[in-house]
Each structure stands twice: as structure tokens, then as C-alpha cells.
Design a protein around this motif. Sequence first.
Motif, short mmCIF file in Angstrom:
data_model
loop_
_atom_site.label_atom_id
_atom_site.label_comp_id
_atom_site.label_asym_id
_atom_site.label_seq_id
_atom_site.Cartn_x
_atom_site.Cartn_y
_atom_site.Cartn_z
N GLU A 72 3.20 -31.13 6.23
CA GLU A 72 2.51 -32.25 5.97
C GLU A 72 3.46 -32.42 4.13
O GLU A 72 4.69 -31.54 3.75
N THR A 74 1.45 -34.34 1.51
CA THR A 74 1.81 -33.50 -0.04
C THR A 74 2.49 -32.65 -0.89
O THR A 74 1.96 -32.94 -1.90
N GLU A 102 0.56 -25.92 16.48
CA GLU A 102 -0.59 -26.54 16.82
C GLU A 102 -0.73 -26.56 18.98
O GLU A 102 0.38 -26.52 19.56
N TYR A 109 0.43 -33.27 18.61
CA TYR A 109 1.49 -32.61 18.67
C TYR A 109 2.34 -31.66 17.90
O TYR A 109 1.81 -31.97 16.17
N TYR A 250 -8.81 -30.12 -1.76
CA TYR A 250 -9.28 -31.89 -2.62
C TYR A 250 -10.30 -31.74 -3.24
O TYR A 250 -10.72 -30.66 -3.42
P1 HAM Z 1 -4.68 -34.26 7.24
O1 HAM Z 1 -5.42 -35.10 7.45
O2 HAM Z 1 -3.75 -32.90 7.46
O3 HAM Z 1 -3.31 -34.74 6.14
O4 HAM Z 1 -3.46 -35.26 7.91
C1 HAM Z 1 -3.82 -36.69 8.19
C2 HAM Z 1 -3.33 -37.21 8.77
O5 HAM Z 1 -2.45 -37.15 9.97
C3 HAM Z 1 -4.55 -37.27 10.25
O6 HAM Z 1 -5.16 -37.58 9.99
C4 HAM Z 1 -4.05 -37.48 11.52
O7 HAM Z 1 -3.70 -38.45 11.82
C5 HAM Z 1 -2.35 -36.87 11.37
N1 HAM Z 1 -1.66 -35.46 12.23
C6 HAM Z 1 -2.23 -34.61 11.32
N2 HAM Z 1 -2.17 -33.17 12.45
C7 HAM Z 1 -1.05 -34.00 13.86
C8 HAM Z 1 -0.69 -33.48 14.73
N3 HAM Z 1 -0.92 -32.81 14.79
N4 HAM Z 1 -0.22 -34.30 15.68
C9 HAM Z 1 -0.65 -35.63 15.27
N5 HAM Z 1 -1.51 -36.05 14.20
C10 HAM Z 1 -1.44 -35.33 13.59
C11 HAM Z 1 -2.55 -34.79 5.29
O8 HAM Z 1 -1.66 -34.25 6.13
C12 HAM Z 1 -2.89 -34.66 4.17
N6 HAM Z 1 -1.31 -34.54 3.25
C13 HAM Z 1 -2.99 -36.45 3.73
C14 HAM Z 1 -3.22 -36.37 1.80
C15 HAM Z 1 -2.04 -37.17 1.40
N7 HAM Z 1 -4.49 -36.19 1.10
C16 HAM Z 1 -3.62 -36.58 0.71
N8 HAM Z 1 -2.65 -37.17 -0.08
#
Ligand code: HAM
Length: 437
Positions: A72, A74, A102, A109, A250
Motif C-alpha cells: 500500500e 500510505t 493474496e 489481485y 486508523y
Molecule cells: P486498503 O483498504 O487496504 O487501504 O486498500 C484500498 C483499496 O485498494 C481497497 O478498497 C481496494 O479497492 C483496493 N485493493 C486492496 N487490495 C486489493 C487487491 N488485492 N486487489 C485489488 N484491489 C485491491 C489502503 O491501502 C490504505 N493505504 C488506504 C489509506 C490511505 N488510508 C489512509 N490513506
Amino acid sequence: MRDILPPESARRRELTKQFVTQCELAGYHEVVPPLLEDLGVFLRVGEATDVVTKEMYDFVDKDQTRIALRPEMTAGVMRAFVQHRPVLPWKVWYAGTNFRHERPQKGRYRMFDQLGVEALGVDDADLDVEIISLASRFFASLGLRQVTLLINSLGEHEDREQYTEAVRLYLLAHQYELSEASQATLERNPLRVLDSKREEDRQIIADAPLVADYLSEDSADHYARVLSGLDSLGVSYTEDPRLVRGLDYYRRTTFEFAAEALDSAQNAIGGGGRYDGLAEAMGGPATDGVGFALGVDRILLACDAEGVFATEPTMLNVFVIDTVSGDAARDITHQLRAAGISADRRFGGGSMKSQMKSADRSGARFALIIGEDELAADEVTLRPMLGNKADGEQRRVARADLLSELSRYSSQTVTNQINPHPADSASADPTNSGTLT
Ligand code: HAM
């Protein structure tokens, strides 16, 4: 891992463009953190977070440093913030690829793209409102209508600790009624059990303690101001007291965007919240922060499900057919492109018929034909391909007049303001050169 091929790649680029437009309108600027970091950067996100404990691609590099591909963005943005100490408030957006080990399935993905923002240095609920409304304007700009904003507050650090303990004790009392997966989650991260969508867990979760009962006065005020801000801007939301999200950092506001047109297992198209303690965890000064990340793949699935955001492939202006030696095709495509007129050609010669087939397939607006006749007369034949009235009839055009003839139809306007080589400006600007030699 997947390959992203045309035309899907163009659609993703257009999606990013729409996002960037919304970000820049709100005063956010791009940050580009590295794709990999010292493993420790991500581990500071939290030991109870599956994303960093179980799903990271990590390895030891040639310097014996433990490295991880980012799961991610952040954490990397925060590391960059702590390292460079930019002037506050620091409002940034990003678009980039992440990696999580995953179990791949539709919408999930191992390599996926996120679009996101982070805003640091302001303890003001209006900033939470700003970023949430930015995301909802972006969804609206794509034509998405069936997106629900789920929102909750997890309180300050102490509130969250007390609430976590209350949930842990409550769930322990019902441990054996929980699904096996949730029993395992309970040991690592009690709050995450509240995220379970399993049928066996449903009733137990429904009766679990509510975070609202554990919020300090400050947290409750902050949350109330976020909600009233959203009301004022006409951003609708659903309060979800069970929304805990998968990452540990969070505090206070947390939110998620659910696409109602997708299956509930993979319908989170984005999420975020406040992470006021993260800068300190990265070794920096206490700094408030709030942000979100949106999943590009899932947003596109939601667009498909709603039948919106169908992007047209970018149109080619000219396809050059040369049935003589190919010299003219080589030179003319070069000169058209230098003048900002998109052009492609067939390589390796071929009959008029087969070259016309290639022109058809390219979707170009005009075929530009050079045969023996045209070559001798220093002309080309311009054939409109799409049946547009405005493109006129098939005609012969002197090569010297070709640029002025075609620049009328060019979809790209040519500017020489950003030409890094002023000496080239004559060839880059059709109004300067005027002729094709
Ligand atoms: P997260 O909920 O882990 O948050 O990921 C944000 C979005 O990324 C998810 O809602 C989803 O749409 C997409 N996502 C996550 N994993 C996958 C995957 N394996 N395949 C496809 N899409 C995926 C974060 O990543 C935090 N950094 C958000 C954040 C930013 N919070 C504060 N600032």
C-alpha cells in the motif's frame, strides 16, 4: 500477476487522468514514493495487520537489507514525509502499483493499482470532509451512481484501545460460536472479527459492543463535524459502527466506498481514514494525517457493472499507404507526427488492397495514399475513412499543402511553448513550417 494490454491500458490511463483532475482542483500535488522500501517501513503500519504480516513480498537484497514490495502507499508517503519534512499542510496524491500475496480472484489481485491522497499536518474535521468529497466527485465524474460511503469513528488511540479490549472480552465469551476463521482472527486482531461476512458470525457481531459508547468527547465532536460537513456538501453516507478496516493505523474517522453493483465480497472500491499516530511510528514528529486509496481494478469492475465510463480508443488521424518504395511513408509519417498530427503506416510494403485493410483496422480518420502517380505529381491521395461529412470527399492534395490541409482535422493542438529544442520549433509548429517537403 497480470498483464494489462490495450485497450484496457488506455482506459486505466483515462481513469487516472480523471482522478488527477479532481486532485489538482483541490490543491493536491503528486508524490512518487519508491516501489520497494526497507521492510521496517511497512512493519510499522502494525503488527496485527494481515497486509504487512502475511501478504508482503519481501526478500533480502545483495546488501543483506530486508526489502519489501509495497503492499500500500500510505507507509511510503509517511516515510517520505518524515525524511523530507515538507511545509505543512502537505497535500499529495499518488497513482501506483502495489503487491499483496493474496488468493487471486475477481477484483482481488496480487498486483493492483491504487489512486490515493494523503493530507498531513491538519487536525480539522473539514479536511476529512474535503478528501471524502474529492473521492465522491471522482466517482461521479466517471458516471458511477451506486456507490455507498460507509463511515465510522474509531476514536483516539485510548478510545480504540478500550474498545478493542471490550470487543475482545465480548468475543472471547462467544469464542466457540464463532467461525473457525474468526476464532483465529480473534487471537491476532479482535476488531477485525467485526469485518467477517460469514453467516455463523453475523449474530454475534450484531450484538458486539459499539464503538460510539467508547468515544471521548473530542472524538465524538470530530466525528459529528465530519458528518455535518458531509451533510452540508450533499455527500450521502451510511454510518457503519462495525467498520474497522484492515489496517491498524486508523484513528477517529474511517470510511469505505462500497460499489453496490459488485458482489459484497469484493465491493470495497476504496477506503481510508485518519492515522494521527503514524508519523511518530515512523520516527517523525506527531503529525495529523488523513487519506484514502481507491482500487483501480474494482472501480473499473464497478463501471462495467453500471455500464458507465466506456472510453473510446484514441483516434489516429492518418494512416499512410505507400505502394512504391516506402520512402514517402517513412518521411511523411515523421513529418506529420512532428507537426502534432497522429499518424501510422504499414511496414514492409504490400499490395494496395492489403495496405487498405491495415488502414481500416487502424481506425484512422484518413488514409493517405502514395502510388506511382501521386509520387510523380508530388501529390498524395487523401481518402476519408469514417464517413464523416466534415472530412470531405476523396481528393488529391499537393504534398506542399498537406500539413495545412490536415491540421484542420488534427485532434491534438500543437504548441511549441514547451518545445525543449527551440531550433526544432519550425518543424514542430505547422503554422511555422506550413509545407511538407
Ligand atoms: P486498503 O483498504 O487496504 O487501504 O486498500 C484500498 C483499496 O485498494 C481497497 O478498497 C481496494 O479497492 C483496493 N485493493 C486492496 N487490495 C486489493 C487487491 N488485492 N486487489 C485489488 N484491489 C485491491 C489502503 O491501502 C490504505 N493505504 C488506504 C489509506 C490511505 N488510508 C489512509 N490513506
